[in-house]
Enzyme design. Structure first.
Site, short mmCIF file in Angstrom:
data_model
loop_
_atom_site.label_atom_id
_atom_site.label_comp_id
_atom_site.label_asym_id
_atom_site.label_seq_id
_atom_site.Cartn_x
_atom_site.Cartn_y
_atom_site.Cartn_z
N GLU A 1 -5.92 5.07 13.19
CA GLU A 1 -6.89 4.19 13.85
C GLU A 1 -7.56 4.80 15.06
OE1 GLU A 1 -3.63 3.78 13.94
OE2 GLU A 1 -3.03 3.24 15.99
N ARG B 1 0.84 -1.20 0.00
CA ARG B 1 0.00 0.00 0.00
C ARG B 1 0.88 1.25 0.00
NH1 ARG B 1 -3.64 -1.28 5.18
NH2 ARG B 1 -1.72 -2.31 5.75
N TYR C 1 -1.06 4.80 10.29
CA TYR C 1 -1.46 3.86 11.34
C TYR C 1 -0.29 3.73 12.31
CZ TYR C 1 -5.47 2.22 8.64
OH TYR C 1 -6.66 2.14 7.96
N LYS D 1 1.69 2.12 7.22
CA LYS D 1 1.98 1.37 8.45
C LYS D 1 2.87 2.17 9.39
CE LYS D 1 0.67 -2.06 9.49
NZ LYS D 1 -0.63 -2.25 10.20
N ASP E 1 -2.92 -6.58 15.31
CA ASP E 1 -2.26 -5.27 15.25
C ASP E 1 -2.41 -4.51 16.56
OD1 ASP E 1 -4.96 -4.93 14.87
OD2 ASP E 1 -4.78 -3.44 13.30
N HIS F 1 -0.83 2.15 16.02
CA HIS F 1 -1.05 1.03 16.96
C HIS F 1 -0.04 1.07 18.11
CE1 HIS F 1 -3.90 -0.54 14.10
NE2 HIS F 1 -3.00 -0.45 13.15
N1 LIG Z 1 -4.76 -7.46 11.04
C1 LIG Z 1 -5.12 -6.49 10.22
O1 LIG Z 1 -4.60 -6.36 9.13
C2 LIG Z 1 -6.25 -5.56 10.62
C3 LIG Z 1 -6.87 -4.74 9.67
C4 LIG Z 1 -7.94 -3.94 10.08
C5 LIG Z 1 -8.35 -3.96 11.41
N2 LIG Z 1 -7.68 -4.74 12.30
C6 LIG Z 1 -8.04 -4.82 13.72
O2 LIG Z 1 -9.26 -5.55 13.87
C7 LIG Z 1 -9.79 -5.24 15.15
C8 LIG Z 1 -11.28 -4.95 15.03
O3 LIG Z 1 -11.47 -3.74 14.31
P1 LIG Z 1 -12.94 -3.16 14.01
O4 LIG Z 1 -12.75 -2.02 13.08
O5 LIG Z 1 -13.86 -4.25 13.67
O6 LIG Z 1 -13.34 -2.56 15.43
P2 LIG Z 1 -14.82 -2.14 15.89
O7 LIG Z 1 -14.64 -1.12 16.96
O8 LIG Z 1 -15.68 -1.82 14.72
O9 LIG Z 1 -15.39 -3.48 16.53
C9 LIG Z 1 -14.85 -4.07 17.67
C10 LIG Z 1 -15.95 -4.83 18.37
O10 LIG Z 1 -15.34 -5.61 19.42
C11 LIG Z 1 -16.29 -5.65 20.47
N3 LIG Z 1 -15.61 -6.12 21.67
C12 LIG Z 1 -14.80 -5.47 22.52
N4 LIG Z 1 -14.38 -6.31 23.49
C13 LIG Z 1 -14.97 -7.53 23.24
C14 LIG Z 1 -14.94 -8.80 23.85
N5 LIG Z 1 -14.22 -9.02 24.98
N6 LIG Z 1 -15.65 -9.82 23.30
C15 LIG Z 1 -16.38 -9.63 22.18
N7 LIG Z 1 -16.46 -8.43 21.54
C16 LIG Z 1 -15.75 -7.40 22.07
C17 LIG Z 1 -16.82 -4.22 20.52
O11 LIG Z 1 -18.03 -4.15 21.25
C18 LIG Z 1 -17.00 -3.92 19.02
O12 LIG Z 1 -18.30 -4.25 18.56
C19 LIG Z 1 -8.96 -4.03 15.65
O13 LIG Z 1 -7.98 -4.48 16.54
C20 LIG Z 1 -8.32 -3.51 14.40
O14 LIG Z 1 -7.13 -2.78 14.66
C21 LIG Z 1 -6.64 -5.54 11.92
#
Ligand SMILES: NC(=O)c1ccc[n+]([C@@H]2O[C@H](COP(=O)([O-])OP(=O)(O)OC[C@H]3O[C@@H](n4cnc5c(N)ncnc54)[C@H](O)[C@@H]3O)[C@@H](O)[C@H]2O)c1
Length: 369
Positions: free
Chosen positions: A117, A15, A93, A74, A268, A95
């Protein structure tokens, strides 16, 4: 302002923080844009496309020397730390709650950083959402691939076929990642369960999927029950800016079927499974206690073209605001942007990060005053 877009160096990260058409916007607003040579080449954004829109192509050293506002995708890796100079603005980003060394570098070099983020508009995270949509969708494609015996999986076809049981996908966290994973998993014909601690969110999920997914409050008991039968578990929890809570621990793995898959999208933010460690697109999976783990921290990087366009569609407006009004005025005049400020003039301005590393916290509005 001098705007500088650095080439990403993370493994298989293709990206780029600015598209050629973004350059036109910055230049049209009176700014100078510098692009590191080859920054967008892997996805067909060639140096000449940037030049045509008014950018100057430079090497990494000149880029950081000239930069007032550095735009990336990143978080900076350690090899990049030496290039940063006091007072520069970093927009990417970050983190930070998962990266103490980077936090300390930004503080010691007095970098003004805005983390995509943590920019927050009401209840939504506009600069995280497009990547979460992509990671959520990809999580199911990856799980389907690694369920295949040839990739070390259990040999389950997620859709089943008539007369044969469907694969069971359990999604922990029903936010943007969770809903997008559910869309693809349902579309693929799997049986889908979602857990969340927010019951309003569960009600919303029930409605949008017209009762076709099972919804559960995210208690340990509910999760352990679901683990026994799961073929795929997708970790998609988030507490904004904070280290991810651990929802599954090593001792829970005995409840799972052999060769089932944990996909930790929340890696992340440190990962939401106790046995997760970050992996790369080079070696995305590993096996532990008979369970496959997929923990790629930059999942959208592998569909870099879609991801770059989706990301820059939301980061452009905030970036232009910072460039046009300056870091201080832009942040103070925009509540969403203010919440994105993580460090400024050697002060840590994001509370969840200060708690993670026991570093004193200063409110962003006070640090900027
Ligand atoms: N690995 C990657 O490449 C990548 C890419 C994008 C996002 N992410 C990560 O994915 C994760 C989720 O992102 P998102 O945009 O969906 O966030 P979001 O805020 O839209 O959703 C997170 C959800 O988790 C719920 N939650 C919190 N604690 C909980 C628990 N103990 N049990 C069950 N649910 C719980 C919240 O209520 C919320 O609905 C983040 O950590 C984000 O940084 C990673």
């Amino acid at each position: 302002m001098n705007i500088a877009c650095a080439k990403e160096i993370k493994t298989h990260e293709y990206r780029v923080g600015l598209t050629p058409s973004n350059v036109k916007e910055y230049v049209g607003n009176g700014h100078k844009v510098f692009i590191e040579e080859g920054a967008g080449e892997a996805i067909g954004f060639l140096d000449e496309h940037y030049e045509k829109n008014g950018a100057k192509i430079v090497d990494k050293k000149e880029l950081f020397d000239k930069a007032e506002l550095i735009i990336k995708v990143k978080e900076p890796l350690e090899e990049e730390y030496e290039y940063f100079k006091e007072g520069q603005i970093l927009y990417t980003y970050l983190h930070l709650a998962a990266d103490e060394r980077l936090t300390k570098m930004l503080l010691s070099k007095k970098i003004s950083s805005i983390a995509y983020e943590t920019i927050r508009l009401g209840n939504s995270l506009p600069c995280l959402a497009p990547m979460s949509m992509i990671a959520g969708r990809l999580s199911v494609f990856e799980a389907a691939k690694y369920s295949q015996k040839t990739y070390g999986g259990s040999g389950v076809l997620l859709s089943g076929i008539p007369g044969v049981q469907k694969g069971k996908v359990v999604i922990v966290g029903g936010g943007v990642v969770g809903i997008n994973a559910a869309q693809i998993a349902l579309g693929a014909g799997a049986e889908v369960s979602i857990l969340d601690i927010n019951t309003q969110r569960l009600a919303y999920i029930d409605q949008i999927f017209n009762m076709r997914v099972h919804t559960y409050y995210s208690s340990k008991a509910n999760l352990l029950n679901l683990l026994e039968d799961a073929d795929v578990v997708i970790g998609a929890v988030l507490i904004p800016g904070a280290k991810a809570p651990k929802v599954i621990n090593k001792e829970d793995l005995v409840h799972m079927k052999k060769a089932s898959i944990l996909v930790d999208v929340a890696i992340d933010q440190g990962g939401c499974f106790g046995t997760s460690r970050a992996t790369t697109h080079d070696e995305p999976i590993y096996e532990l206690d008979g369970i496959l783990h997929y923990c790629v921290a930059n999942m959208p990087g592998c569909v870099a073209k879609t991801s770059t366009i989706a990301l820059t569609d939301t980061t452009l407006a905030y970036g232009l605001k910072i460039a046009n009004r300056g870091f201080k005025e832009a942040s103070l005049s925009d509540e969403a942007l203010l919440q994105g400020v993580n460090t400024h003039k050697g002060l840590l301005t994001y509370e969840a990060v200060s708690k993670a590393f026991n570093i004193p916290y200063t409110e962003a509005s006070k640090a900027l005053a």
